[in-house]
Design an enzyme around this catalytic site. Structure first.
Site, PDB file in Angstrom:
ATOM      1  CG  HIS A  77     -24.399 -28.605   7.582  1.00 37.42           C
ATOM      2  ND1 HIS A  77     -25.118 -27.895   8.520  1.00 37.42           N
ATOM      3  CD2 HIS A  77     -24.999 -29.832   7.523  1.00 37.42           C
ATOM      4  CE1 HIS A  77     -26.089 -28.641   9.004  1.00 37.42           C
ATOM      5  NE2 HIS A  77     -26.039 -29.826   8.400  1.00 37.42           N
ATOM      6  CD  GLU A  78     -23.979 -33.188   5.830  1.00 35.54           C
ATOM      7  OE1 GLU A  78     -23.928 -34.062   6.727  1.00 35.54           O
ATOM      8  OE2 GLU A  78     -25.027 -32.616   5.507  1.00 35.54           O
ATOM      9  CG  HIS A 133     -23.787 -33.540  11.241  1.00 41.08           C
ATOM     10  ND1 HIS A 133     -24.665 -33.175  12.235  1.00 41.08           N
ATOM     11  CD2 HIS A 133     -24.384 -33.184  10.076  1.00 41.08           C
ATOM     12  CE1 HIS A 133     -25.741 -32.627  11.694  1.00 41.08           C
ATOM     13  NE2 HIS A 133     -25.591 -32.614  10.388  1.00 41.08           N
ATOM     14  CD  GLU A 170     -28.860 -31.247  11.075  1.00 42.61           C
ATOM     15  OE1 GLU A 170     -28.263 -30.697  10.126  1.00 42.61           O
ATOM     16  OE2 GLU A 170     -28.957 -32.482  11.192  1.00 42.61           O
ATOM     17  CG  HIS A 180     -35.302 -34.142   5.686  1.00 38.49           C
ATOM     18  ND1 HIS A 180     -35.018 -33.576   4.459  1.00 38.49           N
ATOM     19  CD2 HIS A 180     -34.151 -34.101   6.399  1.00 38.49           C
ATOM     20  CE1 HIS A 180     -33.748 -33.224   4.437  1.00 38.49           C
ATOM     21  NE2 HIS A 180     -33.200 -33.533   5.589  1.00 38.49           N
TER      22      HIS A 180
END
Length: 540
Positions: A288-289, A292, A316, A418
């Protein structure tokens, strides 16, 4: 989660938004007021790295950090009293202590919005999507997935009731969130071990095999880099390996371990900060990272104002599209992490179930976090009801509740990173919907998905080594924000609006099974309102 480092003042999303507004000709806050906003955010964020909780069985010993100790306690501990103890400690320390800076932050965000011709901070955030129907689309999607979510919720509540009894878990009420394997009940995959539909079947988890083969955090990211390269996308540059933090430092430094990817706005300078542990779930997080960083690399040729996602949710979604392939038994067999895996129908239901505990249950949470903050920013939620309205929304949409009664003397929203860090959260909701649209399109290009073909289903697709899928992904990502997001989406999917259709198709086998199983068990579907937050005279 993406982050953008613009200069020496680290500022999260707010600085990026104000910078954008300034370029578009809007008035921005004077420097001293802007620094006040950053100070309020910093005051809330700093608590995450500093908090140390006391041990349940030795309260004079206080050395438990969020990562990895507290996270592992909630993932693996089944003592509900102990979990309740840690839950209360965390929310009191990370949430309630942030009330004053949060109140100041809300006032300053409102002032910044008005100075820039927005009616509230909610409209500033929503402007990133450049679509006046975005709230309506999100509401419609929640209604679309509600029947599936309610069936999954009912089944999980039934299994938790078997484990803990009706006095702890009401058969018709919200689920006490401390039992769900996660401090915020954002994902429930850590309770799959005792709730899985067919426990006699092999559980899909390659963590032990990763450890046996000597996997390290570095190897996990190298594996992710190889996946993107196999799609004819860009290999990670040398500076990534030199400057990234892939493991929690052992030199005594305090570090906020929330995983994040960073764009330095230089050519070929992208980085990741993640306190990586060797588990299958963390392997998915690594991919996932890396999504980015891949996005950064694909649009780095664009002018600086266009060097961001087509909308916040796109960023995302990219890594999660890859993770949808990586998380299949088919892929794990290809990379040598899975052998002798009997992939029959019951095993598949287990697999879809575990995926649902990660993705489906997250969507109502993601919806709630920003629906709450929109209400706060618009002054529809007043300071005297800040806490109970938060829990009312979490009960309404997720069917969960705190393990103990909370009041307006408590303040729990900032206990989620967040909220404390001023990170807009609708991006995650959007990403969890559009990633399935992206996945369906990429799988079609890879020849891995044919609608109606039982051998080429959406939930058994692996696009690894498909340059056809990779090239189309690259074409979409290379636009950055130079075109409206529907234009970018159309390049890959042929669609211009968000829809839960692909997600519902992906989970259709699970939905059909849950309908039959819940009916067979006679479990209650849906939940009564939570009574776990009571108003008092506190005005905040």
């Amino acid at each position: 989660m993406q982050q953008i480092a613009i200069d020496r003042l680290e500022s999260g999303d707010l600085k990026r938004r104000i910078r954008k507004l300034s370029k578009l000709g809007y008035r921005v806050l004077p420097a001293d007021e802007y620094i006040d906003i950053m100070y309020s955010i910093g005051s809330m964020r700093s608590s995450f790295a500093d908090i140390k909780l006391c041990h349940y069985d030795n309260q004079s010993r206080c050395d438990i950090s969020l990562e990895p100790e507290l996270t592992e306690i909630f993932a693996n501990n089944r003592n509900q009293e102990e979990l309740k103890y840690y839950w209360v400690q965390w929310y009191n320390e990370a949430g309630t202590t942030a009330r004053a800076p949060f109140m100041n932050y809300v006032d300053l965000v409102r002032e910044a919005a008005l100075l820039n011709n927005f009616t509230s901070g909610a409209e500033v955030w929503l402007s990133e999507y450049e679509d006046n129907t975005i709230e309506q689309q999100v509401d419609e999607i929640m209604n679309q997935i509600r029947p599936l979510y309610e069936q999954l919720h009912a089944y999980v509540r039934y299994k938790l009731g078997q484990m803990y009894g009706d006095k702890v878990v009401s058969p018709t009420g919200p689920i006490p969130m401390h039992l769900l394997g996660n401090l915020w009940a954002t994902k429930w995959n850590h309770i799959a071990d005792f709730t899985t539909p067919f426990p006699h079947k092999q559980l899909f988890d390659v963590t032990d095999e990763m450890i046996r083969q000597g996997y390290t955090p570095l190897k996990m990211f190298q594996m992710g880099d190889d996946f993107f390269a196999s799609l004819n996308m860009t290999k990670l540059p040398p500076v990534f390996w030199e400057k990234s933090i892939l493991e929690k430092p052992t030199d005594g430094r305090d570090l906020v371990c929330q995983a994040s990817a960073w764009d330095s706005y230089k050519i070929d300078d992208v980085r990741i900060k993640q306190c990586t542990r060797v588990t299958m779930d963390q392997l998915f997080d690594a991919h996932h990272e890396l999504g980015h960083t891949q996005y950064y690399l694909q649009y780095q040729h664009q002018p600086v104002e266009y060097r961001r996602g087509a909308n916040p949710g796109f960023h995302e979604a990219v890594g999660d599209v890859i993770a949808l392939s990586v998380s299949t038994p088919k892929h794990m067999k290809k990379v040598g992490l899975l052998q002798d895996y009997d992939d029959d129908e019951q095993v598949k239901i287990n697999q879809y179930y575990r995926s649902g505990l990660t993705k489906l249950v997250f969507i109502p949470f993601a919806y709630t976090v920003d629906k709450y903050r929109w209400g706060v920013f618009r002054d529809e939620i007043k300071p005297k009801e800040y806490n109970c309205r938060f829990w009312q929304l979490r009960s309404q949409y997720s069917g969960i509740e705190p393990p103990v009664v909370r009041t307006e003397e408590d303040f729990d929203p900032p206990a989620k990173f967040h909220v404390s860090a001023d990170v807009e959260y609708l991006r995650y909701f959007v990403s969890y919907i559009i990633q399935f649209q992206f996945h369906r399109a990429a799988c079609t290009l890879a020849g891995e998905y044919v609608k109606g073909d039982p051998e080429k289903t959406l939930n058994n697709c692996d696009i690894y080594q498909s340059t056809a899928a990779g090239n189309k992904l690259k074409e979409m990502l290379a636009l950055g924000s130079s075109k409206p997001w529907p234009d970018a989406m159309e390049i890959l999917t042929g669609e211009r609006k968000m829809s839960a259709d692909a997600l519902l198709e992906y989970y259709d086998p699970l939905y059909k099974w849950l309908l039959e199983e819940n009916k067979r068990l006679g479990v209650h579907v849906g939940w009564t309102d939570s009574e776990k937050c009571v108003a008092n005279t506190a005005e905040g």
